[in-house]
Design an enzyme around this catalytic site. Structure first.
Site, mmCIF file in Angstrom:
data_model
loop_
_atom_site.group_PDB
_atom_site.id
_atom_site.type_symbol
_atom_site.label_atom_id
_atom_site.label_comp_id
_atom_site.label_asym_id
_atom_site.label_seq_id
_atom_site.Cartn_x
_atom_site.Cartn_y
_atom_site.Cartn_z
ATOM 1 N N TYR A 101 40.330 32.586 38.992
ATOM 2 C CA TYR A 101 39.563 33.316 39.866
ATOM 3 C C TYR A 101 39.458 32.763 41.409
ATOM 4 O O TYR A 101 39.486 31.456 41.579
ATOM 5 C CB TYR A 101 38.157 33.301 39.475
ATOM 6 C CG TYR A 101 37.151 33.974 40.390
ATOM 7 C CD1 TYR A 101 36.417 35.103 40.096
ATOM 8 C CD2 TYR A 101 36.621 33.061 41.241
ATOM 9 C CE1 TYR A 101 35.628 35.534 41.085
ATOM 10 C CE2 TYR A 101 35.556 33.362 42.380
ATOM 11 C CZ TYR A 101 35.149 35.006 42.277
ATOM 12 O OH TYR A 101 34.237 35.225 43.041
ATOM 13 N N GLU A 189 38.023 38.885 47.214
ATOM 14 C CA GLU A 189 37.885 38.264 45.934
ATOM 15 C C GLU A 189 39.047 38.787 44.805
ATOM 16 O O GLU A 189 39.394 39.977 44.995
ATOM 17 C CB GLU A 189 36.576 38.875 45.060
ATOM 18 C CG GLU A 189 36.345 38.197 43.800
ATOM 19 C CD GLU A 189 35.349 38.716 42.937
ATOM 20 O OE1 GLU A 189 34.171 38.369 42.905
ATOM 21 O OE2 GLU A 189 35.414 39.800 42.301
#
Ligand code: GDP
Ligand code: MN
Length: 398
Positions: A101, A189
């Site tokens: 992530y 993101e």
């Protein structure tokens, strides 16, 4: 402004961050065609401006044309956490070896940029942060220092990218930073940033952005042609669209009392006054919209505003709350009468004027003798009356 995944991917592509081949589709025909072109297995993903789609059933694998159509028929009608699906992305399915992530976001408190990353991606970063806070690294990119390959490599190492992935991860970080900066983003993101490939073939392994979430800074829209390329005609509210064409600040709400005022603060107070009015509490009526006609509004602007608010079939009454500054209440009164003449509406209009030419404006309205126009002295009285008249009209329709 938040982007859909299919739009966010374009911005990643522009920085040559690897993403799976994918096609946006809006009905099951398009999905079938897209799936045939992408090949199998493919992933069918709901396009909504909200995360956790996987858990909500909005991401499905399809191994054949029939499965792709079935998945599309299940996903297209879905609402995920209140967001209607605007289409699906048909993407090449990748063999995931590991999920990382990484996000870059604007940190208004420290006035720099936060890089949030974990080598244990895939699931939502919030839950990883809760359960294993030490696994989530928070680093910064300063607004003044250059973020170059050296800095990106050091960052990739400290995040905990596996040895073989560090160089590629550094490239991805650098490209994400460029994407963030060049697009005036507030969030970029990638989750998962996946390591994909054949587990037995080292040379086939690489990092690929399987999902992307990007938010853009609305204040910078003027530097990007208003981001017209991200306009989403299917999701536009027709009333908001029309107001925007006339340069009016309008937000469509779900109630029955139309609200028009000048100045955002006054309109907000008017919404509160309507929501808080005893009659509104008793009958359950609510504001139908926010509409700020701005400063120095002319009779034409008033009349266009009324036209927009009255075209909402839910509206049963309209509260007009004007504090005359640059705007003269006389002009507003003329605009109201002109609009009512042209529209022939019979819905009650409740008016409260104060400030510049308030007395003259009220005089004009009284003289006109239109039975649909009600004049009140204070905002509270006007709100109360507007709620009461809306409730009565609504009841009469039943
Ligand atoms: P989100 O739930 O809204 O974050 O949607 P994602 O696009 O991140 O997808 C959720 C999950 O679906 C991912 O974490 C993966 O585990 C899985 N997924 C998405 N794309 C692929 C793919 O190409 N191959 C495989 N095997 N799984 C995928
Ligand atoms: Mn995701």
């Amino acid at each position: 402004m938040d982007l859909y995944e299919y739009q966010a991917r374009k911005l990643l592509d522009e920085q040559s961050i690897a993403t799976p081949k994918a096609i946006f589709a809006q009905n099951s025909h398009e999905v079938a065609d897209a799936a045939e072109r992408i090949g199998y297995p493919c992933v069918i993903k709901a396009q909504v401006k909200i995360g956790h789609r996987g858990q909500a059933g909005g991401v499905k694998l399809a191994a054949s044309r029939d499965e792709a159509i079935l998945a599309a028929e299940q996903i297209l009608p879905m609402s995920i956490h209140g967001h209607k699906t605007s289409g699906v992305l048909v993407a090449e399915a990748k063999n995931i070896l590991h999920e990382y992530y990484v996000s870059i976001s604007l940190d208004r408190t420290s006035r720099d940029f936060d890089v949030l990353a974990t080598a244990n991606g895939g699931t939502e970063v919030e839950s990883i942060a809760r359960e294993r806070p030490e696994a989530v690294k928070r680093l910064h990119i300063s607004a003044l220092d250059d973020f170059d390959l050296e800095a990106a490599t050091a960052m990739a190492q400290s995040i905990g990218f596996y040895h073989a992935d560090v160089d590629q991860a550094a490239q991805v970080l650098l490209k994400m930073w460029r994407c963030f900066k060049e697009n005036d983003a507030t969030l970029v993101e990638i989750n998962p940033l996946a390591k994909i490939g054949d587990p037995d073939d080292e040379s086939s392994k690489s990092l690929c952005a399987l999902d992307a979430k990007i938010s853009l800074d609305d204040n910078a829209a003027f530097r990007h042609d208003g981001w017209q390329r991200f306009d989403d005609p299917h999701q536009f509210d027709p009333f908001e669209e029309r107001a925007r064409e006339h340069g009016l600040h309008y937000v469509h709400l779900s109630g029955e009392v139309g609200v028009i005022g000048n100045g955002a603060g006054l309109v907000m107070s008017s919404l509160d006054a309507v929501s808080g009015a005893g009659e509104a509490q008793r009958t359950g009526v609510k504001p139908a919209n926010f509409l700020d006609i701005g400063g120095g509004a002319s009779a034409e602007v008033m009349s266009e505003s009324l036209r927009i608010v009255l075209s909402d079939p839910q509206v049963e009454s309209i509260l007009i709350n004007i504090y005359g500054g640059i705007t003269s209440c006389e002009q507003v009164a003329n605009g109201i009468l002109r609009a009512l003449d042209a529209l022939g509406s019979s819905k009650p209009i409740i008016v409260r004027f104060d400030g510049n030419a308030a007395a003259e404006g009220l005089h004009i309205l009284r003289d006109a003798g239109n039975p649909g126009v009600h004049v009140c002295d204070t905002m509270e009285q006007a709100a109360q009356r507007a709620a009461e008249l809306a409730a009565t009209a609504k009841e009469a329709r039943r």
